[in-house]
Design a protein around this motif. Structure first.
Motif, PDB file in Angstrom:
ATOM      1  N   VAL A 172      -9.884  49.462 -19.863  1.00  0.00           N
ATOM      2  CA  VAL A 172     -10.954  49.434 -18.866  1.00  0.00           C
ATOM      3  C   VAL A 172     -10.467  48.733 -17.603  1.00  0.00           C
ATOM      4  N   ARG A 173      -9.800  47.609 -17.767  1.00  0.00           N
ATOM      5  CA  ARG A 173      -9.292  46.873 -16.611  1.00  0.00           C
ATOM      6  C   ARG A 173      -8.329  47.735 -15.796  1.00  0.00           C
ATOM      7  N   GLU A 205     -15.267  45.547 -12.043  1.00  0.00           N
ATOM      8  CA  GLU A 205     -15.287  45.131 -13.450  1.00  0.00           C
ATOM      9  C   GLU A 205     -16.652  44.585 -13.847  1.00  0.00           C
ATOM     10  N   TYR A 229     -19.062  47.891 -13.931  1.00  0.00           N
ATOM     11  CA  TYR A 229     -18.803  48.990 -14.859  1.00  0.00           C
ATOM     12  C   TYR A 229     -18.231  48.548 -16.208  1.00  0.00           C
ATOM     13  N   GLY A 230     -17.821  47.279 -16.326  1.00  0.00           N
ATOM     14  CA  GLY A 230     -17.183  46.872 -17.566  1.00  0.00           C
ATOM     15  C   GLY A 230     -17.735  45.615 -18.191  1.00  0.00           C
ATOM     16  N   ARG A 280     -19.793  54.737 -24.599  1.00  0.00           N
ATOM     17  CA  ARG A 280     -18.764  55.298 -23.714  1.00  0.00           C
ATOM     18  C   ARG A 280     -17.670  55.927 -24.547  1.00  0.00           C
ATOM     19  N   VAL A 309     -11.377  55.229 -22.565  1.00  0.00           N
ATOM     20  CA  VAL A 309     -10.665  55.647 -21.353  1.00  0.00           C
ATOM     21  C   VAL A 309      -9.405  56.436 -21.691  1.00  0.00           C
ATOM     22  N   PRO A 320     -15.188  53.702 -16.655  1.00  0.00           N
ATOM     23  CA  PRO A 320     -15.504  53.663 -18.088  1.00  0.00           C
ATOM     24  C   PRO A 320     -16.984  53.882 -18.359  1.00  0.00           C
ATOM     25  N   SER A 321     -17.837  53.311 -17.525  1.00  0.00           N
ATOM     26  CA  SER A 321     -19.279  53.423 -17.722  1.00  0.00           C
ATOM     27  C   SER A 321     -19.972  53.562 -16.380  1.00  0.00           C
TER      28      SER A 321
END
Length: 490
Positions: free
Chosen positions: A292-293, A323, A326-327, A397, A400, A424-425
């Protein structure tokens, strides 16, 4: 089933003429004339005319009159469009009496080809008639430069029309899709998708597919083509400090009686501090995955003209704005009140109440949120605060590094000269969990709107350049999938 494909960044650019180059080579040959036809379909006004017809149906799902409009929309607009794609269509009742019907359409090509499930929602929110600028009618699509105004233009009629049009252009061009197609339309997304998960569970075989390709929500910004893989979940949390039925004079009783408003303010600061940082470990994800990062490196949020500037020092420390959005998880105060805040009197109120919202990514134990918050507050002297989780919406989700995600991102990146954001989201809520958790599908969301579209508000609009580029991207993605399907049969 079982077909698998072989194993973004934010930017600013002029959207008046999207930068599009046509790809060739390998199995992903996308003819220039096909993509040029997609562009011409918008520029010649044909797409606007088709969208105007859809906007004209006041399909408000939380209003009694909207039910008749929804039925007409399915029967008069969607069924003919899907029949034109060679689909067999059927309207199914909703297992939840609070929800409206579902429309399922199926075009079966060769059994060894991949099957794609597409999704859209026919319903819209209230039109807010009389509140639109310049006397606009929410049920009449109107153009002002590149902005096409109308309820549902962006959410979701314009978006599912783009995908339907892309499929039609591909079928006209090639005579076949190169994959089997299923389309699911719901009619209650704006009221929380009642019955959708139950319907999907009851009809797993009917909806069986290899991948979901759908469009809803906004892209990263108006200039950045975007692919997102899921949605954050949400939980509404009520905090109630109900100490006594009456208010008491603040001069006679101040310093003697506990003030529920002061208590509530202190309790909230124990949950989320004055800088937006969550203080309850159980309300946080365990980690930000490296995948995700990596996907969010270089992604810039709030990148459109007129967007507010993200506040420095707000939110989880050590994370970029992308981040955090979305994370990661956020805890927001949606409402806060005691007594009459517009006309206060000199009295200690008897009750104070707040509504908070936890936006969360996958892996958060929302089911244990009420207990965790109650324990956290009691340990800090706030056992008098009542905690109720009033509603929840699951997070989900697709990973990725899923092969479908890599394939789609690579395909889209080959069509435009600039980067494509891979998120990711989605920051808001969508019923993605129905497709990932109930149907077990990888999910690819290709949004055709942008954050400033004013969905759910007066002056909702679709940007013409985003519609143009979206139609090109959707056509390219479906064409590439058809080529992959042909390759898999060799």
């Amino acid at each position: 089933m079982g077909f698998r494909p072989p194993g973004g960044r934010g930017r600013q650019r002029d959207l008046s003429c999207p930068d599009i180059r046509f790809i060739s080579g390998g199995n992903r040959v996308i003819p220039a004339d096909l993509l040029a036809e997609a562009t011409a379909h918008v520029d010649a006004g044909r797409f606007f005319t088709e969208l105007a017809a859809l906007v004209g149906y006041p399909t408000v799902s939380d209003h009694p009159d909207g039910r008749a409009a929804i039925e007409a929309y399915l029967d008069q607009a969607l069924v003919p469009a899907l029949t034109e794609l060679g689909c067999e269509t059927e309207v199914h009742p909703n297992p939840d009496p609070a929800g409206g019907p579902f429309l399922v359409a199926i075009r079966q090509e060769a059994p060894d080809l991949p099957t794609v499930l597409c999704y859209g929602h026919a319903d819209v929110v209230d039109g807010h008639t009389g509140q639109w600028r310049e006397g606009r009618d929410p049920w009449t699509l109107s153009a002002d430069g590149d902005r096409w105004y109308g309820r549902g233009a962006a959410d979701n009629k314009g978006q599912h029309l783009i995908n339907l049009t892309a499929l039609r252009l591909l079928l006209e061009h090639r005579g076949s899709l190169g994959f089997s197609l299923k389309f699911l339309f719901e009619t209650g997304e704006e009221t929380g998708s009642p019955g959708l998960a139950e319907f999907a569970a009851q009809h797993r075989d009917l909806l069986r597919a290899d991948v979901l390709i759908a469009s809803d929500g906004p892209r990263l910004d108006a200039a950045t083509p975007t692919l997102f893989l899921g949605a954050r979940g949400a939980a509404r949390i009520a905090l109630d400090v109900d100490l006594r039925p009456d208010g008491y004079h603040s001069g006679n009783w101040g310093g003697l009686l506990r003030n529920p408003a002061t208590t509530l303010a202190g309790a909230i600061s124990c949950l989320v501090d004055g800088h937006g940082r969550i203080q309850v470990p159980e309300l946080l994800p365990a980690e930000l995955p490296d995948t995700v990062r990596t996907a969010l490196e270089g992604v810039t949020v709030a990148n459109s003209p007129g967007d507010p500037v993200p506040d420095e020092g707000w939110g989880a420390p050590g994370l970029t704005p992308a981040e955090r959005l979305y994370g990661w998880n956020t805890l927001e105060v949606l409402s806060l009140g005691a007594a009459d805040i517009e006309r206060p009197v000199n009295a200690i109120p008897g009750r104070a109440r707040a509504m908070l919202q936890l936006r969360h990514v996958t892996g958060t134990d929302v089911g244990g949120a009420a207990e965790a918050i109650t324990k956290h507050l009691a340990a800090r002297g706030f056992s008098m605060v009542g905690v109720t989780v009033e509603s929840t919406f699951p997070a989900s989700r697709t990973p990725v590094d899923d092969p479908w995600a890599r394939w789609a991102h690579r395909t889209l990146a080959e069509v435009v000269t600039g980067p494509v954001a891979l998120l990711p989201s989605f920051g808001g809520g969508l019923p993605n969990h129905v497709f990932t958790d109930v149907l077990g599908l990888p999910t690819l969301w290709l949004p055709h709107s942008y954050p400033g579209c004013l969905q759910h508000a007066p002056d909702e609009h679709l940007l013409a350049p985003v519609a143009r580029e979206g139609l090109v991207l959707a056509t390219a993605l479906f064409h590439a999938l058809g080529q992959r399907g042909k390759a898999a049969r060799r």
